[in-house]
Design a protein around this motif. Structure first.
Motif, PDB file in Angstrom:
ATOM      1  N   MET A  18      13.322  -2.859 -19.961  1.00 44.67           N
ATOM      2  CA  MET A  18      13.290  -4.318 -19.976  1.00 44.67           C
ATOM      3  C   MET A  18      14.706  -4.887 -19.990  1.00 44.67           C
ATOM      4  O   MET A  18      15.019  -5.812 -19.237  1.00 44.67           O
ATOM      5  N   VAL A  19      15.549  -4.325 -20.830  1.00 42.09           N
ATOM      6  CA  VAL A  19      16.936  -4.786 -20.942  1.00 42.09           C
ATOM      7  C   VAL A  19      17.676  -4.552 -19.635  1.00 42.09           C
ATOM      8  O   VAL A  19      18.389  -5.437 -19.135  1.00 42.09           O
ATOM      9  N   ALA A  20      17.522  -3.379 -19.036  1.00 45.04           N
ATOM     10  CA  ALA A  20      18.225  -3.051 -17.804  1.00 45.04           C
ATOM     11  C   ALA A  20      17.820  -3.999 -16.675  1.00 45.04           C
ATOM     12  O   ALA A  20      18.659  -4.439 -15.886  1.00 45.04           O
ATOM     13  N   ALA A  21      16.544  -4.336 -16.599  1.00 35.95           N
ATOM     14  CA  ALA A  21      16.078  -5.237 -15.539  1.00 35.95           C
ATOM     15  C   ALA A  21      16.605  -6.651 -15.727  1.00 35.95           C
ATOM     16  O   ALA A  21      16.957  -7.321 -14.759  1.00 35.95           O
ATOM     17  N   ALA A  22      16.675  -7.110 -16.950  1.00 36.57           N
ATOM     18  CA  ALA A  22      17.112  -8.482 -17.217  1.00 36.57           C
ATOM     19  C   ALA A  22      18.626  -8.623 -17.289  1.00 36.57           C
ATOM     20  O   ALA A  22      19.164  -9.647 -16.899  1.00 36.57           O
ATOM     21  N   ASP A  23      19.299  -7.611 -17.792  1.00 38.38           N
ATOM     22  CA  ASP A  23      20.738  -7.721 -18.024  1.00 38.38           C
ATOM     23  C   ASP A  23      21.571  -6.890 -17.068  1.00 38.38           C
ATOM     24  O   ASP A  23      22.787  -6.855 -17.188  1.00 38.38           O
ATOM     25  N   GLY A  24      20.908  -6.212 -16.139  1.00 37.76           N
ATOM     26  CA  GLY A  24      21.626  -5.325 -15.216  1.00 37.76           C
ATOM     27  C   GLY A  24      22.562  -6.098 -14.295  1.00 37.76           C
ATOM     28  O   GLY A  24      22.640  -7.315 -14.342  1.00 37.76           O
ATOM     29  N   PRO A  25      23.247  -5.392 -13.418  1.00 35.56           N
ATOM     30  CA  PRO A  25      24.197  -6.044 -12.518  1.00 35.56           C
ATOM     31  C   PRO A  25      23.487  -6.997 -11.568  1.00 35.56           C
ATOM     32  O   PRO A  25      22.365  -6.748 -11.157  1.00 35.56           O
ATOM     33  N   ALA A  26      24.134  -8.075 -11.274  1.00 34.09           N
ATOM     34  CA  ALA A  26      23.566  -9.084 -10.359  1.00 34.09           C
ATOM     35  C   ALA A  26      23.641  -8.611  -8.939  1.00 34.09           C
ATOM     36  O   ALA A  26      24.402  -7.780  -8.592  1.00 34.09           O
ATOM     37  N   LEU A  86       0.802  -1.211   0.000  1.00 34.30           N
ATOM     38  CA  LEU A  86       0.000   0.000   0.000  1.00 34.30           C
ATOM     39  C   LEU A  86       0.838   1.265   0.000  1.00 34.30           C
ATOM     40  O   LEU A  86       0.312   2.353  -0.172  1.00 34.30           O
ATOM     41  N   ALA A  87       2.135   1.128   0.192  1.00 28.64           N
ATOM     42  CA  ALA A  87       3.006   2.303   0.238  1.00 28.64           C
ATOM     43  C   ALA A  87       3.097   2.947  -1.139  1.00 28.64           C
ATOM     44  O   ALA A  87       3.358   2.279  -2.134  1.00 28.64           O
ATOM     45  N   ALA A  88       2.861   4.232  -1.182  1.00 27.65           N
ATOM     46  CA  ALA A  88       2.936   4.951  -2.464  1.00 27.65           C
ATOM     47  C   ALA A  88       4.344   4.892  -3.040  1.00 27.65           C
ATOM     48  O   ALA A  88       4.535   4.975  -4.247  1.00 27.65           O
ATOM     49  N   SER A  89       5.329   4.734  -2.170  1.00 24.25           N
ATOM     50  CA  SER A  89       6.721   4.700  -2.635  1.00 24.25           C
ATOM     51  C   SER A  89       7.183   3.302  -3.028  1.00 24.25           C
ATOM     52  O   SER A  89       8.344   3.112  -3.382  1.00 24.25           O
ATOM     53  N   ALA A  90       6.297   2.308  -2.974  1.00 23.47           N
ATOM     54  CA  ALA A  90       6.687   0.933  -3.326  1.00 23.47           C
ATOM     55  C   ALA A  90       7.152   0.865  -4.770  1.00 23.47           C
ATOM     56  O   ALA A  90       6.614   1.530  -5.644  1.00 23.47           O
ATOM     57  N   ALA A  91       8.153   0.050  -4.992  1.00 25.43           N
ATOM     58  CA  ALA A  91       8.712  -0.097  -6.338  1.00 25.43           C
ATOM     59  C   ALA A  91       7.696  -0.729  -7.278  1.00 25.43           C
ATOM     60  O   ALA A  91       6.847  -1.513  -6.850  1.00 25.43           O
ATOM     61  N   PRO A  92       7.782  -0.393  -8.571  1.00 22.16           N
ATOM     62  CA  PRO A  92       6.867  -1.005  -9.550  1.00 22.16           C
ATOM     63  C   PRO A  92       7.320  -2.427  -9.883  1.00 22.16           C
ATOM     64  O   PRO A  92       7.926  -2.684 -10.918  1.00 22.16           O
ATOM     65  N   THR A  93       7.050  -3.333  -8.966  1.00 23.79           N
ATOM     66  CA  THR A  93       7.454  -4.727  -9.166  1.00 23.79           C
ATOM     67  C   THR A  93       6.272  -5.649  -8.911  1.00 23.79           C
ATOM     68  O   THR A  93       5.260  -5.250  -8.337  1.00 23.79           O
ATOM     69  N   ILE A  94       6.456  -6.880  -9.337  1.00 26.10           N
ATOM     70  CA  ILE A  94       5.522  -7.952  -9.011  1.00 26.10           C
ATOM     71  C   ILE A  94       6.384  -9.073  -8.440  1.00 26.10           C
ATOM     72  O   ILE A  94       7.455  -9.371  -8.962  1.00 26.10           O
ATOM     73  N   VAL A  95       5.949  -9.630  -7.315  1.00 26.32           N
ATOM     74  CA  VAL A  95       6.685 -10.693  -6.634  1.00 26.32           C
ATOM     75  C   VAL A  95       5.887 -11.976  -6.785  1.00 26.32           C
ATOM     76  O   VAL A  95       4.705 -12.020  -6.452  1.00 26.32           O
ATOM     77  N   LEU A  96       6.545 -13.007  -7.291  1.00 26.72           N
ATOM     78  CA  LEU A  96       5.916 -14.296  -7.552  1.00 26.72           C
ATOM     79  C   LEU A  96       6.530 -15.342  -6.626  1.00 26.72           C
ATOM     80  O   LEU A  96       7.759 -15.454  -6.558  1.00 26.72           O
ATOM     81  N   LEU A  97       5.687 -16.102  -5.934  1.00 19.69           N
ATOM     82  CA  LEU A  97       6.174 -17.135  -5.023  1.00 19.69           C
ATOM     83  C   LEU A  97       5.665 -18.510  -5.441  1.00 19.69           C
ATOM     84  O   LEU A  97       4.482 -18.666  -5.746  1.00 19.69           O
ATOM     85  N   SER A  98       6.584 -19.470  -5.419  1.00 15.11           N
ATOM     86  CA  SER A  98       6.250 -20.857  -5.702  1.00 15.11           C
ATOM     87  C   SER A  98       6.784 -21.699  -4.545  1.00 15.11           C
ATOM     88  O   SER A  98       7.994 -21.742  -4.333  1.00 15.11           O
ATOM     89  N   PRO A  99       5.906 -22.333  -3.765  1.00 14.95           N
ATOM     90  CA  PRO A  99       6.354 -23.078  -2.589  1.00 14.95           C
ATOM     91  C   PRO A  99       7.425 -24.113  -2.927  1.00 14.95           C
ATOM     92  O   PRO A  99       7.278 -24.901  -3.849  1.00 14.95           O
ATOM     93  N   GLY A 100       8.499 -24.054  -2.173  1.00 16.79           N
ATOM     94  CA  GLY A 100       9.587 -25.001  -2.338  1.00 16.79           C
ATOM     95  C   GLY A 100      10.506 -24.730  -3.512  1.00 16.79           C
ATOM     96  O   GLY A 100      11.536 -25.370  -3.649  1.00 16.79           O
ATOM     97  N   LEU A 101      10.151 -23.793  -4.383  1.00 17.35           N
ATOM     98  CA  LEU A 101      10.979 -23.527  -5.559  1.00 17.35           C
ATOM     99  C   LEU A 101      11.613 -22.138  -5.548  1.00 17.35           C
ATOM    100  O   LEU A 101      12.698 -21.963  -6.063  1.00 17.35           O
ATOM    101  N   GLY A 102      10.917 -21.149  -5.015  1.00 18.77           N
ATOM    102  CA  GLY A 102      11.549 -19.851  -4.942  1.00 18.77           C
ATOM    103  C   GLY A 102      10.638 -18.656  -5.066  1.00 18.77           C
ATOM    104  O   GLY A 102       9.415 -18.761  -5.115  1.00 18.77           O
ATOM    105  N   ARG A 103      11.326 -17.523  -5.119  1.00 17.25           N
ATOM    106  CA  ARG A 103      10.697 -16.209  -5.250  1.00 17.25           C
ATOM    107  C   ARG A 103      11.340 -15.518  -6.437  1.00 17.25           C
ATOM    108  O   ARG A 103      12.557 -15.572  -6.617  1.00 17.25           O
ATOM    109  N   TRP A 104      10.503 -14.852  -7.229  1.00 17.58           N
ATOM    110  CA  TRP A 104      10.999 -14.097  -8.377  1.00 17.58           C
ATOM    111  C   TRP A 104      10.396 -12.699  -8.339  1.00 17.58           C
ATOM    112  O   TRP A 104       9.195 -12.543  -8.143  1.00 17.58           O
ATOM    113  N   ASP A 105      11.251 -11.701  -8.520  1.00 21.72           N
ATOM    114  CA  ASP A 105      10.820 -10.308  -8.539  1.00 21.72           C
ATOM    115  C   ASP A 105      11.006  -9.761  -9.951  1.00 21.72           C
ATOM    116  O   ASP A 105      12.112  -9.836 -10.493  1.00 21.72           O
ATOM    117  N   LEU A 106       9.932  -9.239 -10.507  1.00 21.00           N
ATOM    118  CA  LEU A 106       9.976  -8.668 -11.848  1.00 21.00           C
ATOM    119  C   LEU A 106       9.634  -7.185 -11.780  1.00 21.00           C
ATOM    120  O   LEU A 106       8.679  -6.795 -11.105  1.00 21.00           O
TER     121      LEU A 106
END
Length: 132
Positions: free
Chosen positions: A124-132, A88-108
């Protein structure tokens, strides 16, 4: 009497998703998703259907509640219940967080649907190819 032929139904638009290369080190962002609208009920099933099978069944999704038009508590996607959460925070990043039990979490990163291709592609390129 003439019969008018109906135009063919439009095919489903391609999923605009770019994922970071799979590697050994965890990343803060796993890629970018460029939905076609802010209608989560329409967009989320397309996203989940296009994810890698290795991510398994996504059971929980968290989105920025200020960004999306409607965020119910859960929805049925491919005969599976997916729980939806929102920040609900207005300052929250424009992301979507996906959870799969036992397999992991992915942030897009969520790229704004109203951006042009020229503006969206670098994000799109910066998010996928940016620094780890």
């Amino acid at each position: 009497m003439t019969t008018a032929l109906q135009p063919p139904l439009p095919s489903h638009p391609l999923l605009r998703l770019r994922l970071a290369p799979h590697g050994g080190m965890p990343r803060p962002i796993d890629g970018a998703w460029w939905p076609r609208s802010y209608d989560l009920l329409a967009e989320l099933p397309r996203l989940l259907a296009g994810l890698p099978r290795a991510w398994g069944h996504i059971t929980s999704v968290t989105v920025n509640g200020a960004t999306w038009s409607v965020v119910p508590g859960r929805m049925l996607v491919s005969n599976q219940v997916v729980r939806l959460h929102r920040t609900l925070a207005a300052s929250a990043a424009p992301t979507i967080v996906l959870l799969s039990p036992g397999l992991g979490r992915w942030d897009l990163v969520v790229v704004a649907p109203d951006l042009t291709e020229e503006a969206a592609e670098p994000l799109m390129v910066a998010a996928a190819d940016g620094p780890a």
